[in-house]
Design a protein around this motif. Structure first.
Motif, short mmCIF file in Angstrom:
data_model
loop_
_atom_site.label_atom_id
_atom_site.label_comp_id
_atom_site.label_asym_id
_atom_site.label_seq_id
_atom_site.Cartn_x
_atom_site.Cartn_y
_atom_site.Cartn_z
N GLU A 47 0.85 -1.24 -0.34
CA GLU A 47 0.07 0.41 0.34
C GLU A 47 0.93 1.07 -0.01
OE1 GLU A 47 -2.91 -0.42 3.35
OE2 GLU A 47 -3.94 -1.57 2.17
N HIS A 48 2.50 1.20 0.37
CA HIS A 48 3.08 2.41 0.08
C HIS A 48 3.90 2.27 -0.61
CE1 HIS A 48 1.12 3.83 3.95
NE2 HIS A 48 1.46 2.30 4.12
N PHE A 49 4.59 1.17 -1.29
CA PHE A 49 5.55 1.00 -2.30
C PHE A 49 5.37 -0.24 -3.37
CE2 PHE A 49 7.34 1.09 2.65
CZ PHE A 49 7.72 1.81 2.42
N TYR A 50 6.01 0.68 -4.30
CA TYR A 50 5.76 0.19 -5.71
C TYR A 50 7.42 -0.47 -5.92
CZ TYR A 50 6.42 3.54 -8.59
OH TYR A 50 7.22 4.59 -9.49
N TYR A 51 7.10 -1.50 -7.07
CA TYR A 51 8.46 -2.57 -7.31
C TYR A 51 8.32 -2.45 -9.02
CZ TYR A 51 12.52 -5.41 -9.24
OH TYR A 51 13.52 -5.81 -9.38
N GLN A 52 9.68 -1.66 -9.52
CA GLN A 52 9.61 -1.72 -11.18
C GLN A 52 11.04 -1.64 -11.42
OE1 GLN A 52 8.18 1.85 -12.54
NE2 GLN A 52 8.77 1.60 -14.92
N TYR A 53 10.53 -3.15 -12.05
CA TYR A 53 11.82 -3.81 -12.57
C TYR A 53 12.16 -3.19 -13.45
CZ TYR A 53 15.47 -6.37 -14.91
OH TYR A 53 16.91 -6.28 -15.62
N VAL A 54 13.95 -2.35 -13.79
CA VAL A 54 14.42 -2.03 -15.20
C VAL A 54 15.83 -2.55 -14.80
CG1 VAL A 54 15.74 0.32 -15.10
CG2 VAL A 54 13.43 0.24 -13.54
N LYS A 55 15.81 -2.87 -16.42
CA LYS A 55 17.03 -3.44 -17.50
C LYS A 55 17.75 -2.53 -17.01
CE LYS A 55 17.89 -6.75 -21.81
NZ LYS A 55 17.50 -6.10 -23.10
N PRO A 56 18.60 -3.61 -16.77
CA PRO A 56 20.70 -2.42 -16.78
C PRO A 56 20.50 -2.73 -17.70
CG PRO A 56 19.93 -5.18 -15.15
CD PRO A 56 18.89 -4.66 -15.66
N SER A 57 21.28 -1.15 -17.88
CA SER A 57 21.81 -0.79 -19.08
C SER A 57 23.00 -1.41 -19.75
CB SER A 57 22.55 0.41 -18.65
OG SER A 57 23.32 1.11 -17.90
#
Length: 65
Positions: free
Chosen positions: A52-62
């Protein structure tokens, strides 16, 4: 609530954390919201739900590009 703010030193009021996290947070249990300038409580893992307070978003490493 931290013991220096009237909280009890009991298992119900204590939480484990690594030394670095504990020193960074200190005894704070609230902060000022930069947008509203209101005092807001910090996340309490014993009373609040993470999603309810955080979310996770995957970001592909450059370095994979």
């Amino acid at each position: 609530m931290p013991s220096n703010n009237g909280g009890e030193t009991t298992a119900d009021n204590l939480a484990l954390s690594c030394l670095s996290c504990n020193r960074h947070k200190g005894s704070d249990f609230a902060t000022i919201d930069e947008l509203t300038q209101e005092i807001v409580p910090l996340f309490n893992p014993r009373r609040l739900f993470w999603d309810e307070h955080f979310y996770y978003q995957y970001v592909k490493p450059s370095y994979f590009e």
